[in-house]
Design a protein around this motif. Structure first.
Motif, PDB file in Angstrom:
ATOM      1  N   UNK A   1       7.556   5.730  -3.098  1.00 46.87           N
ATOM      2  CA  UNK A   1       8.555   4.963  -2.332  1.00 46.87           C
ATOM      3  C   UNK A   1       8.471   5.248  -0.838  1.00 46.87           C
ATOM      4  N   UNK A   2       8.422   6.517  -0.484  1.00 51.55           N
ATOM      5  CA  UNK A   2       8.532   6.912   0.915  1.00 51.55           C
ATOM      6  C   UNK A   2       7.364   6.441   1.777  1.00 51.55           C
ATOM      7  N   UNK A   3       6.168   6.371   1.225  1.00 51.33           N
ATOM      8  CA  UNK A   3       4.981   6.037   2.007  1.00 51.33           C
ATOM      9  C   UNK A   3       4.578   4.561   1.904  1.00 51.33           C
ATOM     10  N   UNK A   4       5.389   3.762   1.280  1.00 52.82           N
ATOM     11  CA  UNK A   4       5.030   2.355   1.046  1.00 52.82           C
ATOM     12  C   UNK A   4       4.976   1.553   2.342  1.00 52.82           C
ATOM     13  N   UNK A   5       3.920   0.742   2.478  1.00 54.54           N
ATOM     14  CA  UNK A   5       3.781  -0.205   3.583  1.00 54.54           C
ATOM     15  C   UNK A   5       3.640  -1.594   2.970  1.00 54.54           C
TER      16      UNK A   5
ATOM     17  N   UNK B   1       0.857  -1.190   0.000  1.00 51.07           N
ATOM     18  CA  UNK B   1       0.000   0.000   0.000  1.00 51.07           C
ATOM     19  C   UNK B   1       0.889   1.235   0.000  1.00 51.07           C
ATOM     20  N   UNK B   2       0.632   2.131  -0.943  1.00 53.40           N
ATOM     21  CA  UNK B   2       1.440   3.334  -1.050  1.00 53.40           C
ATOM     22  C   UNK B   2       0.599   4.450  -1.666  1.00 53.40           C
ATOM     23  N   UNK B   3       1.241   5.551  -1.996  1.00 51.30           N
ATOM     24  CA  UNK B   3       0.523   6.678  -2.582  1.00 51.30           C
ATOM     25  C   UNK B   3       1.203   7.108  -3.876  1.00 51.30           C
ATOM     26  N   UNK B   4       0.444   7.763  -4.726  1.00 50.60           N
ATOM     27  CA  UNK B   4       0.995   8.266  -5.978  1.00 50.60           C
ATOM     28  C   UNK B   4       2.009   9.367  -5.703  1.00 50.60           C
ATOM     29  N   UNK B   5       1.729  10.194  -4.720  1.00 51.42           N
ATOM     30  CA  UNK B   5       2.580  11.347  -4.419  1.00 51.42           C
ATOM     31  C   UNK B   5       3.921  10.931  -3.849  1.00 51.42           C
ATOM     32  N   UNK B   6       3.915   9.939  -2.951  1.00 51.91           N
ATOM     33  CA  UNK B   6       5.158   9.467  -2.331  1.00 51.91           C
ATOM     34  C   UNK B   6       5.229   7.950  -2.488  1.00 51.91           C
TER      35      UNK B   6
END
Length: 240
Positions: free
Chosen positions: A111-115, A104-109
């Motif tokens: 790599x950084x927000x990946x779980x 689970x992650x975001x388009x904006x971040x």
């Protein structure tokens, strides 16, 4: 009779589909929040090139699924094609292993927000990268201070900062070595040795190799580490 035949054929097809699905041992699902349209690729490295294992077209639904067959735990890469975007945050490495995994992650971040869940090797790799990032932050701070000391011609301060940088490098290597040794039952250990500290003293790489469990020693990265150590020893012997 005709209805029975159709039912039998349908059942046979259903069983065949189930069998085909069961052939895949990595069940990957996830979500890229904010992604409405684009393409995701699941890739791995063969020799020195990224090779695509699966591609997923995203149209309106930011959730995705993929069924893959992997022979053993391996570092894979979830790559995002943003289309016209120039973002460099498009590649998410994850240490895959057979079973069920979620990303689970975001388009904006991306790599950084990946779980990422479902892989012990990935959990360990994530822990290691957090340690590595702390060292990188310290090294960057030290470099900035060194540039400032050089600019104002403060030789004493510059010498002190250079010593600090050297100590940080040694600690960084020793922590990576200890991490790999302590996790020799997992494929992430030889992977870290190969990708993060391949230029460490050969005796430390030997220690990592000896700490690997028999199963890990037979794995892709275990074999690569064994081969790499042998080649380095041969090269060092010819240079002496």
């Amino acid at each position: 009779m005709k209805k029975l035949l159709i039912a039998a054929l349908a059942l046979t097809a259903l069983v065949a589909c189930d069998k085909k699905e069961s052939d895949k041992n990595l069940h990957l699902s996830g979500k890229v929040e904010g992604l409405k349209q684009g393409k995701l690729y699941i890739q791995h490295i063969v020799d020195t090139s990224l090779v695509t294992l699966d591609s997923i077209t995203v149209e309106g639904d930011s959730n995705f699924k993929s069924e893959l067959q992997i022979s053993e735990p391996e570092m894979l890469y979830l790559t995002l094609n943003r289309g016209v975007s120039k973002s460099i945050d498009n590649v998410l490495p994850f240490f895959a292993e057979p079973g069920t995994m979620t990303i689970e992650t975001t388009l904006k971040e991306f790599y950084a927000k990946a779980k990422i869940t479902g892989s012990k090797n990935n959990d360990l790799y994530s822990d290691f990268m957090k340690i590595r990032m702390r060292y990188n932050d310290e090294q960057n701070k030290t470099l900035s201070l060194s540039l400032l000391a050089k600019k104002v011609n403060n030789a004493q301060k510059l010498d002190s900062l250079n010593q600090r940088a050297d100590k940080l490098t040694v600690r960084n290597y020793l922590d990576a070595i200890n991490f790999a040794v302590n996790n020799g039952k997992h494929e992430v250990a030889p992977y870290i040795a190969l990708t993060e500290i391949h230029d460490a003293n050969i005796k430390y790489l030997d220690t990592i190799q000896k700490s690997m469990s028999p199963e890990v020693a037979k794995s892709k990265y275990g074999k690569q580490l064994t081969t790499f150590i042998a080649e380095r020893k041969k090269l060092e012997q010819t240079q002496n």
